[in-house]
Design an enzyme around this catalytic site. Structure first.
Site, PDB file in Angstrom:
ATOM      1  CB  ALA A 194      43.928  35.307  46.859  1.00  0.00           C
TER       2      ALA A 194
ATOM      3  N   GLY B 129      39.541  37.961  48.856  1.00  0.00           N
ATOM      4  CA  GLY B 129      40.505  39.016  49.191  1.00  0.00           C
ATOM      5  C   GLY B 129      40.087  40.378  48.669  1.00  0.00           C
TER       6      GLY B 129
ATOM      7  CD  GLU C 264      39.684  38.255  53.225  1.00  0.00           C
ATOM      8  OE1 GLU C 264      40.357  37.965  52.212  1.00  0.00           O
ATOM      9  OE2 GLU C 264      39.675  37.563  54.241  1.00  0.00           O
TER      10      GLU C 264
ATOM     11  CD  GLU D 201      37.698  34.013  50.920  1.00  0.00           C
ATOM     12  OE1 GLU D 201      36.458  33.961  51.125  1.00  0.00           O
ATOM     13  OE2 GLU D 201      38.356  35.064  51.008  1.00  0.00           O
TER      14      GLU D 201
HETATM   15  N1  CAA Z   1      42.072  34.373  40.634  1.00  0.00           N
HETATM   16  C1  CAA Z   1      42.596  34.217  39.394  1.00  0.00           C
HETATM   17  N2  CAA Z   1      41.898  34.419  38.264  1.00  0.00           N
HETATM   18  C2  CAA Z   1      40.622  34.809  38.400  1.00  0.00           C
HETATM   19  C3  CAA Z   1      40.033  35.016  39.649  1.00  0.00           C
HETATM   20  C4  CAA Z   1      40.816  34.783  40.815  1.00  0.00           C
HETATM   21  N3  CAA Z   1      40.352  34.974  42.045  1.00  0.00           N
HETATM   22  N4  CAA Z   1      38.743  35.390  39.450  1.00  0.00           N
HETATM   23  C5  CAA Z   1      38.554  35.431  38.124  1.00  0.00           C
HETATM   24  N5  CAA Z   1      39.686  35.081  37.476  1.00  0.00           N
HETATM   25  C6  CAA Z   1      39.915  34.986  36.038  1.00  0.00           C
HETATM   26  C7  CAA Z   1      39.208  33.768  35.459  1.00  0.00           C
HETATM   27  O1  CAA Z   1      40.015  32.612  35.613  1.00  0.00           O
HETATM   28  C8  CAA Z   1      39.068  34.201  34.014  1.00  0.00           C
HETATM   29  O2  CAA Z   1      40.310  34.009  33.368  1.00  0.00           O
HETATM   30  P1  CAA Z   1      40.356  33.385  31.846  1.00  0.00           P
HETATM   31  O3  CAA Z   1      39.622  34.409  31.020  1.00  0.00           O
HETATM   32  O4  CAA Z   1      41.815  33.318  31.556  1.00  0.00           O
HETATM   33  O5  CAA Z   1      39.639  32.087  31.915  1.00  0.00           O
HETATM   34  C9  CAA Z   1      38.822  35.697  34.096  1.00  0.00           C
HETATM   35  O6  CAA Z   1      39.303  36.098  35.385  1.00  0.00           O
HETATM   36  C10 CAA Z   1      37.359  36.057  34.018  1.00  0.00           C
HETATM   37  O7  CAA Z   1      36.661  35.282  34.988  1.00  0.00           O
HETATM   38  P2  CAA Z   1      35.342  34.414  34.616  1.00  0.00           P
HETATM   39  O8  CAA Z   1      35.420  33.922  33.212  1.00  0.00           O
HETATM   40  O9  CAA Z   1      35.168  33.402  35.702  1.00  0.00           O
HETATM   41  O10 CAA Z   1      34.243  35.572  34.698  1.00  0.00           O
HETATM   42  P3  CAA Z   1      32.724  35.420  35.124  1.00  0.00           P
HETATM   43  O11 CAA Z   1      32.118  36.753  34.846  1.00  0.00           O
HETATM   44  O12 CAA Z   1      32.091  34.223  34.532  1.00  0.00           O
HETATM   45  O13 CAA Z   1      32.745  35.175  36.731  1.00  0.00           O
HETATM   46  C11 CAA Z   1      33.473  35.573  38.991  1.00  0.00           C
HETATM   47  C12 CAA Z   1      33.261  36.163  37.575  1.00  0.00           C
HETATM   48  C13 CAA Z   1      32.129  35.208  39.622  1.00  0.00           C
HETATM   49  C14 CAA Z   1      34.159  36.647  39.819  1.00  0.00           C
HETATM   50  C15 CAA Z   1      34.349  34.307  38.898  1.00  0.00           C
HETATM   51  O14 CAA Z   1      35.515  34.627  38.114  1.00  0.00           O
HETATM   52  C16 CAA Z   1      34.815  33.773  40.209  1.00  0.00           C
HETATM   53  O15 CAA Z   1      34.054  33.102  40.896  1.00  0.00           O
HETATM   54  N6  CAA Z   1      36.089  34.048  40.599  1.00  0.00           N
HETATM   55  C17 CAA Z   1      36.675  33.516  41.804  1.00  0.00           C
HETATM   56  C18 CAA Z   1      36.180  34.248  43.036  1.00  0.00           C
HETATM   57  C19 CAA Z   1      36.797  33.632  44.286  1.00  0.00           C
HETATM   58  O16 CAA Z   1      36.643  32.471  44.577  1.00  0.00           O
HETATM   59  N7  CAA Z   1      37.526  34.466  45.069  1.00  0.00           N
HETATM   60  C20 CAA Z   1      38.182  34.038  46.267  1.00  0.00           C
HETATM   61  C21 CAA Z   1      39.635  33.691  45.998  1.00  0.00           C
HETATM   62  S1  CAA Z   1      40.477  33.019  47.414  1.00  0.00           S
HETATM   63  C22 CAA Z   1      40.856  34.348  48.381  1.00  0.00           C
HETATM   64  O17 CAA Z   1      40.572  35.485  48.033  1.00  0.00           O
HETATM   65  C23 CAA Z   1      41.538  34.058  49.691  1.00  0.00           C
HETATM   66  C24 CAA Z   1      41.742  35.241  50.585  1.00  0.00           C
HETATM   67  O18 CAA Z   1      41.175  35.335  51.650  1.00  0.00           O
HETATM   68  C25 CAA Z   1      42.699  36.298  50.201  1.00  0.00           C
END
Ligand code: CAA
Length: 258
Positions: free
Chosen positions: A65, A109, A112, A132
């Site tokens: 998400a 998500g 999921e 999460e």
């Molecule tokens: N939401 C919004 N933006 C996201 C995102 C997310 N879930 N995941 C990545 N992005 C964005 C980053 O902010 C970044 O944007 P900028 O270039 O503007 O800074 C861009 O995508 C690239 O990401 P990274 O620079 O972080 O790329 P990376 O290769 O270093 O890492 C990653 C990749 C490991 C996927 C890392 O981005 C990450 O950990 N993302 C979050 C994953 C996460 O926590 N997901 C769970 C979300 S909560 C949820 O999903 C609840 C549910 O049950 C529905």
């Protein structure tokens, strides 16, 4: 009107839906889920389509998400608008099979969403996880429910509580994905599976999906009866006559999807 966040195309009886928010690694927003659900409902209603393939980019199927959008929301904000809820639930009611072709990150998500599909085919660079808990929340769209059914309790607890990612090999060993293929072959293999499904009689395909989902979601007494009733019901189709006659006559069936 929100900007387009998915792309769609059709190849014969196969619909391909590609998540297309590359800058956010296909992070899921209400708008994206609305667009996805609308496209899937349209393909579900389209007599000319038998099966859908859902995919993302080489780097991310979906990274979860949209954290940037969610960060400042209150409980009332997410509860009152049923954040991601309404249209996500409608994905469960899609009757035709959906193959998730997953490359790169399928997190939160994103994992999921892949689990909401019927078959997951993973590229060798795929990474699955429910991180999460690192954000001070928990999975909200099946991560704590579908993951234990797919990989059993211990590994689900491990992933949900430690937030670690598992690679494609581990996901296949654990039963989350049906096949792991080289990244450059992902769409070929997914389309090959879709082509096989599309060659079958559509009523049988839909009933088979319903029956497998009943096994996954219901109790054995009820689900065995559901399966039996549907098996018997397919004898009302022209395609059952054609399929069995073709076998006896040693030729390929010409299904009419009725
Ligand atoms: N939401 C919004 N933006 C996201 C995102 C997310 N879930 N995941 C990545 N992005 C964005 C980053 O902010 C970044 O944007 P900028 O270039 O503007 O800074 C861009 O995508 C690239 O990401 P990274 O620079 O972080 O790329 P990376 O290769 O270093 O890492 C990653 C990749 C490991 C996927 C890392 O981005 C990450 O950990 N993302 C979050 C994953 C996460 O926590 N997901 C769970 C979300 S909560 C949820 O999903 C609840 C549910 O049950 C529905």
């Amino acid at each position: 009107m929100s900007e387009p966040m998915i792309k769609t195309e059709t190849r014969g009886r196969i619909a391909i839906i590609t998540l297309d928010r590359p800058k956010q690694l296909n992070a899921l927003s209400n708008e994206l889920i609305d667009q996805l659900a609308e496209a899937m409902r349209a393909f579900d209603a389209d007599e000319g389509i038998s099966v859908m393939v859902l995919t993302g980019s080489e780097k991310a199927f979906a990274a979860g998400a949209d954290i940037g959008a969610m960060q400042s929301w209150s409980y009332m904000d997410v509860y009152k608008k049923d954040y991601l809820g309404g249209n996500w639930d409608s994905l469960r009611r899609i009757r035709k099979p959906i193959i998730a072709a997953v490359a790169g990150y399928a997190l939160g998500g994103g994992c999921e969403l892949a689990m909401t599909c019927d078959i997951i085919i993973a590229a060798d660079n795929a990474r699955f996880g429910q991180p999460e808990i690192k954000l001070g929340v928990i999975p909200g769209f099946g991560g704590t429910q579908r993951l234990p059914r797919a990989v059993a309790k211990s590994k689900a607890m491990d992933l949900v509580l430690t937030a670690r990612m598992m690679d494609a090999e581990e996901a296949e060993r654990a039963g989350l994905v049906s096949r792991v293929v080289p990244l450059d072959k992902l769409m070929d293999v997914a389309l090959e599976a879709a082509t096989a499904i599309a060659s079958m009689s559509l009523p049988s395909v839909i009933m088979a999906k319903e029956c497998v989902n009943m096994a996954y979601e219901g109790s054995l007494n009820d689900t065995l009866m559901f399966e039996r009733r549907n098996f018997h019901a397919l004898f009302a189709t022209e395609d059952q006559k054609e399929g069995m006659t073709a076998f006896v006559e040693k030729r390929k069936p010409a299904f009419k999807h009725r």
